[in-house]
Design a protein around this motif. Structure first.
Motif: not given
Lengths: 205, 222, 252
Positions: B179-180, B182-183
């Motif tokens: 997620g990091v 992708r963020t």
């Protein structure tokens, strides 16, 4: 060496394994300065008994009491396997077990005493089974602990080694250690014996 | 403290002398990642889309497989019994072992990750975040996996059982780790997510070694 | 006072023999109550509750889905609590419970997933969506599988239970984190979730049968745990006098 009244009491100790009673009604009191030999056929539960004594195996019925809660700091346990990693040299192995067991002493002298002079820096992978056992036994030549629990210490040891080990065990007992070991070899005359057979335990003092 | 230092240097030495244990997870990581462009499509836009997940799944599997034998040799050689009967609390040498293991197997993954991220067509501006996410995430993976490894140490069941036990526990780290990245790719607020990943690491690093030590005691027969 | 009573219960239920007598007394009436409650809830919900103005009759699967999901979740929590008691206080009954709780919980998680996807077809148009609740339930099922698998490969039953207990403790912490992380993923790709119904807007005519079937299923779970725990206790204590007597007298 501490002045603690070293003592081990077993009461009605019973252990089952794989749906079979290994032994039952093991009761004894072992004190400082005594040597206990534990005998029995293969599979009689000698190793399991020692593992219960040192706290490795916790599934048993009955009582196992050491003299106080600090018994671990006086314990020197040599298991069925010598506890020697093949990637490390005898010296590195010994230094690590000493750090872990909070045991002081001169590792080089201890290795020399067990006949490993010149092998200190050879990776343990190149040593024979007897030599690996000797690396583990070297701890008996360091600072003396109050309780020795030795699982088959004579395995793979040659005749000279056996005599030497006898002498060292006797010396430790004379100095006030409690020694418990499994083997068919008897250290000396004053040895007490616990015999395990067909689920029963007999003390032959 | 002496016990911790002795255990740490010993573990580093043991791993250093069996280089396959260090190199194999690294090659596994690289190989798994190179399967994806071949299996799915080498199209840059598509690769950039799946890259965060691919990097993280590969890292997760590499760490997990490297942990399969974490305690096996110690158990077979009898060192584990020495560890459990010593007056030193078991958690001390265990922590040293986990640290050594991560330094020599987890950290290399972090170090090569920018190269692989670049090969997966991630923009260069996120390479730092890729490394940071793995830097925070892989130690957590090592600790969690070690719990499974401790519980299965005497069982000789190989990696499948370990995977069944450990993979569900890896999911939060996987979600926030990938997620990091992708963020960052989408230009979102990275520090908040990194903080969550850091919190997961703090939780696992503080409680995990205790669970590993407890697992080893249970496996020995307690 | 309360503390004393609780302590006494803890010690009594901690004794396998006392547990055995206790469960013999409880089961004969708990079993029918559980079945009747569950049937009442299900029949009311499936046949008599009004149909939903948006989803028609397909919503009725919630009378199975929601109780199963809640049962699966509660079961894992109970597994974690038993794990803690077994690992920290070495209580034998907690070890027995670890073995007794897991299978029904895993079955409920599977039922929750199956009914959820059957419900998903008319509402989402697909059997499977990576929606937060379904994903969490899938992971919960995985964690049940882990606990059961670990228990099955370790031969010594007490050791198996304690190993599974430790895994369950870690698992309970993980359940909580998984729930939040899965919800966080949803916010990352917005728009794919469909809110099926808000908790506060549920029609009372639907709410009561739902609550009753939920209670019924929980009771049935308790019955299942008691039965499993009984047979595990009998097996573990098979050599003791009281089980031997039990066998001779034919369980009377």
């Amino acid at each position: 060496m501490s002045d603690t009244p070293i003592r081990l009491t077993l009461e009605q100790l019973q252990c089952e394994r794989d749906d079979r009673v290994l032994f039952r009604d093991v009761s004894l009191t072992a004190r400082a300065g005594e040597i206990w030999q534990i005998t029995g056929a293969n599979g009689a539960g000698k190793t399991t008994l020692l593992r219960i004594l040192v706290g490795l195996h916790g599934f048993y019925e009955g009582q196992r009491d050491w003299w106080d809660d600090n018994w671990r700091s006086e314990l020197l346990y040599l298991g069925h396997q010598p506890g020697v990693r093949e990637e490390l040299t005898p010296l590195e192995n010994l230094k690590f077990t000493c750090a872990l067991g909070a045991q002081s002493g001169d590792p080089m002298a201890a290795l020399a005493a067990v006949g490993l002079r010149g092998f200190e820096d050879v990776p343990a992978a190149h040593l024979s089974a007897g030599q690996k056992r000797r690396v583990a036994l070297a701890r008996l030549w360091l600072e003396r602990k109050g309780v020795w629990v030795l699982d088959e210490p004579y395995t793979a040891i040659d005749q000279d080694g056996v005599a030497q080990l006898d002498e060292q065990i006797q010396k430790a007992a004379d100095a006030g250690s409690l020694v418990l070991y499994t083997s068919h070899h008897q250290v000396g005359d004053g040895v007490k014996r616990l015999h395990l057979a067909k689920g029963r335990a007999e003390v032959l003092a | 403290m002496t016990a911790f230092r002795a255990a740490l240097s010993r573990e580093l030495l043991v791993l250093w002398r069996s280089p396959a244990e260090i190199i194999n997870p690294l090659f596994f990581f690289v190989m798994v990642i190179s399967l994806f462009p071949l299996a799915i499509s080498p199209k840059p836009e598509l690769l950039a889309l799946i890259a965060p997940g691919v990097l993280w799944v590969a890292a997760l599997l590499a760490v997990m497989l490297s942990l399969d034998g974490l305690f096996r040799r110690d158990q077979e050689s009898g060192v584990l019994e020495q560890l459990l009967t010593s007056p030193v609390m078991t958690v001390v040498p265990v922590t040293a072992k986990l640290l050594a293991h991560w330094l020599l197997t987890g950290l290399p993954l972090v170090l090569v990750s920018p190269v692989l991220a670049h090969m997966l067509q991630l923009p260069d501006r996120v390479l730092g975040v890729v490394m940071l996410s793995l830097l925070l995430g892989t130690p957590a993976l090592t600790v969690i996996g070690a719990i499974g490894s401790a519980l299965t140490v005497g069982l000789n069941r190989g990696g499948i059982l370990l995977a069944v036990l450990v993979l569900p526990l890896y999911i939060p780290v996987l979600i926030f780790g990938a997620g990091v990245i992708r963020t960052a790719v989408e230009g979102g607020p990275v520090p908040g997510v990194l903080a969550i990943l850091g919190a997961l690491l703090a939780l696992t690093a503080s409680l995990g070694p205790l669970a590993v030590a407890a697992g080893l005691k249970i496996s020995s027969g307690n | 006072m309360v503390w004393q009573t609780l302590k006494r219960w803890y010690h009594m239920l901690g004794s396998p023999r006392y547990f055995h007598t206790f469960s013999s007394r409880v089961l004969p009436w708990l079993t029918p109550i559980a079945l009747i409650t569950l049937l009442t809830g299900l029949v009311w919900g499936l046949a008599f509750a009004p149909s939903d103005y948006q989803q028609g009759n397909s919503y009725r699967i919630i009378f199975i889905h929601v109780p199963a999901s809640s049962g699966a979740l509660m079961g894992y929590m109970a597994l974690g609590v038993s794990g803690l008691v077994a690992v920290v206080w070495r209580m034998k009954m907690a070890e027995v419970m670890l073995k007794a709780i897991a299978p029904f919980g895993a079955a409920l998680a599977a039922i929750s997933l199956i009914t959820g996807s059957l419900w998903g077809k008319p509402t989402w148009g697909t059997y499977w969506q990576w929606d937060a609740r379904m994903t969490s339930m899938l992971i919960l099922l995985f964690m049940y599988v882990g606990v059961i698998a670990l228990q099955n490969v370790i031969r010594e039953p007490r050791q198996a239970a304690r190993a599974a207990g430790l895994l369950a403790i870690v698992g309970v912490i993980n359940v909580v984190i998984v729930k939040y992380s899965v919800e966080w993923v949803q916010t990352l790709h917005q728009g794919s979730t469909l809110k099926l119904f808000g908790e506060s807007t549920i029609n009372p005519a639907m709410k009561y049968p739902l609550l009753i079937s939920m209670l019924g299923l929980w009771l049935l779970y308790a019955v299942n745990v008691l039965i499993r725990a009984r047979s595990e206790v009998e097996w573990r204590e098979r050599r003791s006098k009281w089980v031997q007597t039990l066998i001779r007298t034919g369980g009377k």
